[in-house]
Enzyme design. Structure first.
Site, PDB file in Angstrom:
ATOM      1  N   ASP A  90      -9.387   4.864  -3.272  1.00 21.06           N
ATOM      2  CA  ASP A  90     -10.760   3.840  -2.709  1.00 21.06           C
ATOM      3  C   ASP A  90     -11.737   4.211  -3.121  1.00 21.06           C
ATOM      4  O   ASP A  90     -11.906   4.772  -3.379  1.00 21.06           O
ATOM      5  CB  ASP A  90      -9.999   3.478  -1.446  1.00 21.06           C
ATOM      6  N   ASP A 135       1.062  -1.212   0.002  1.00 17.38           N
ATOM      7  CA  ASP A 135      -0.070  -0.039  -0.141  1.00 17.38           C
ATOM      8  C   ASP A 135       0.548   1.142   0.227  1.00 17.38           C
ATOM      9  O   ASP A 135       2.220   1.331   0.800  1.00 17.38           O
ATOM     10  CB  ASP A 135      -1.055  -0.198   1.365  1.00 17.38           C
TER      11      ASP A 135
END
Length: 466
Positions: free
Chosen positions: A214, A163
């Site tokens: 996201d 990430d």
């Protein structure tokens, strides 16, 4: 499982043949990402549907749901644990410590559980010193070598998500993790998420890279934004075997975060359009719905949802061994209609999507409009005399032979996928090409992709990776 292996072995073998031919015909630039994996993964992840609410028992039950529902047997084999499992590092070894309250049996036992059932095991980390979820959960900055060894050798991990939270200032953490994973010798799919950075994480570094933030809600507008980001000319120039712009998880089915019946959740009809476009890109097909039978949130229950998730002909487009990106043929930004084409491995076949994207916002209209969308053979780069068999992949029926063009009526927010297969119709090879070499071809991103070939040549692809 034996059933899964039987389904996917031919695709893997064909993909290997395509990869070898690509390298032989274009020995220009070989990526330093060296895991041999070239098809986008299909599976399940914990993040979108469950965020930090994870545990060993929950992961096992989701894996069991993939099996009992039949999803594993059509290709959904990757099970990915996202953020929330790590609590620190061992002072002596530097190895990451697993939250024993959430995962009492440890990661290797969970990995064995998944592998014994024909599934693959995925894990999460972050490029910085801490993960995105909590300052108490360690990232991999400075520990890439140790973490890669732990993932590959101790836990037998099959895929890693790295990430984009935090910074790692003394080195490039994605490159360091790539190199560390390469050195393990285990073929591990490597995915990165640094959505708003420049395209420094290219196919040389990662198998798939996120193109946007996201998806925070089940929103038609939001996933179309991510689709737009994933289909720019620059992104297409990077895409190819083992290298995919990733628009984020598939919002198909329901989860505790996005339960069935909630007013903000998109309809099953819109979910199918999303599935169509992700398959066509091609993108990783990673669910985050509740796969457990009779889930209170709705899960994947329902014939329409399961028909969407298990359509073998649409899945075959996503898993096509050529692994080439789709490109736009037509885009009416005023009305909101689009035509996309994707070359397929083998001769004379392409996947085609008619998408009535529309320009409306908010929930699905109660009375959606209908537009007729057409594509002419001239727009496709083919002579009008070409005879093409058209098959509707969602209805799973053949629509006959067509010449000059193909048209269909498409409902607002609908994406319909077809397969075009040329069977002749022209009198001579010269009809296909003014140069007389018998090739139908198009160019995108400065690269010639030969689809629908008359002469017996295989697909060739040249991107920033090859």
């Amino acid at each position: 499982s034996k059933a899964t292996m039987a389904i996917h072995a031919p695709a893997r073998n064909a993909a290997s043949v395509v990869l070898i031919l690509l390298l032989l015909s274009h020995p220009v630039l070989v990526s330093s990402l060296d895991n041999g994996l070239i098809l986008p993964p299909m599976g399940w992840s914990s993040w979108y549907g469950f965020t930090s609410h994870i545990s060993e028992s929950m992961i096992r039950s989701m894996a069991d749901g993939l099996i009992s529902s039949g999803l594993r047997d059509v290709g959904y084999t990757h099970v990915w644990i996202d953020d929330g499992w790590a609590v620190g590092r061992d002072n002596a070894t530097g190895k990451v410590i697993v939250d024993s309250e959430l995962f009492p049996s440890g990661m290797r036992n969970l990995s064995d559980y998944l592998h014994d059932r024909g599934l693959k095991f995925g894990i999460y980390t972050a490029r910085g010193h801490r993960t995105c979820l909590s300052p108490d959960r360690p990232g991999s900055c400075g520990y890439e070598e140790i973490d890669a060894e732990t993932y590959a050798n101790d836990w037998k991990v099959d895929q890693v998500k790295d990430d984009g939270c935090g910074q790692c200032l003394d080195h490039d953490p994605f490159v360091a993790m790539r190199d560390a994973l390469n050195r393990t010798g285990r073929p591990i799919w490597f995915a990165t998420h640094a959505c708003c950075d420049p395209l420094s994480f290219t196919p040389n570094v990662t198998n798939d890279w996120r193109v946007g933030p996201d998806l925070t809600t089940s929103s038609y507008e939001m996933w179309n934004d991510r689709l737009d980001r994933a289909t720019t000319e620059e992104q297409r120039s990077l895409a190819g075997p083992g290298a995919f712009p990733n628009p984020d998880f598939l919002e198909v089915g329901y989860s505790p975060r996005m339960p069935k019946g909630a007013g903000f959740v998109q309809t099953e009809f819109e979910q199918r359009s999303m599935f169509t476009m992700w398959a066509m890109l091609p993108a990783p097909m990673i669910l985050s719905a509740d796969t457990r039978p009779s889930s209170e949130c709705g899960g994947i229950d329902g014939d329409y949802t399961m028909e969407t998730l298990t359509n073998p002909e649409v899945i075959a487009v996503n898993q096509d061994p050529a692994a080439l990106p789709m490109r736009p043929i037509f885009n009416d930004t005023i009305v909101g209609t689009q035509v996309w084409v994707k070359p397929l491995a083998g001769e004379k076949s392409c996947a085609v999507v008619f998408f009535y994207k529309s320009n409306t916002s908010g929930p699905m209209p109660d009375d959606p409009t209908v537009q007729e969308i057409s594509v002419s053979w001239e727009e496709m780069g083919w002579p009008p005399c070409t005879e093409v068999i058209v098959r509707d992949l969602w209805e799973r029926r053949t629509l006959g032979k067509h010449q000059e063009k193909f048209s269909a009526k498409i409902i607002e927010r609908e994406a319909k996928m077809y397969k075009f297969h040329a069977v002749g119709g022209c009198k001579s090879a010269n009809d296909y090409d003014s140069k007389g070499d018998g090739q139908w071809f198009w160019a995108h991103s400065g690269v010639v992709n030969r689809c629908l070939q008359v002469a017996k040549r295989f697909l060739r692809h040249n991107t920033a990776r090859w």
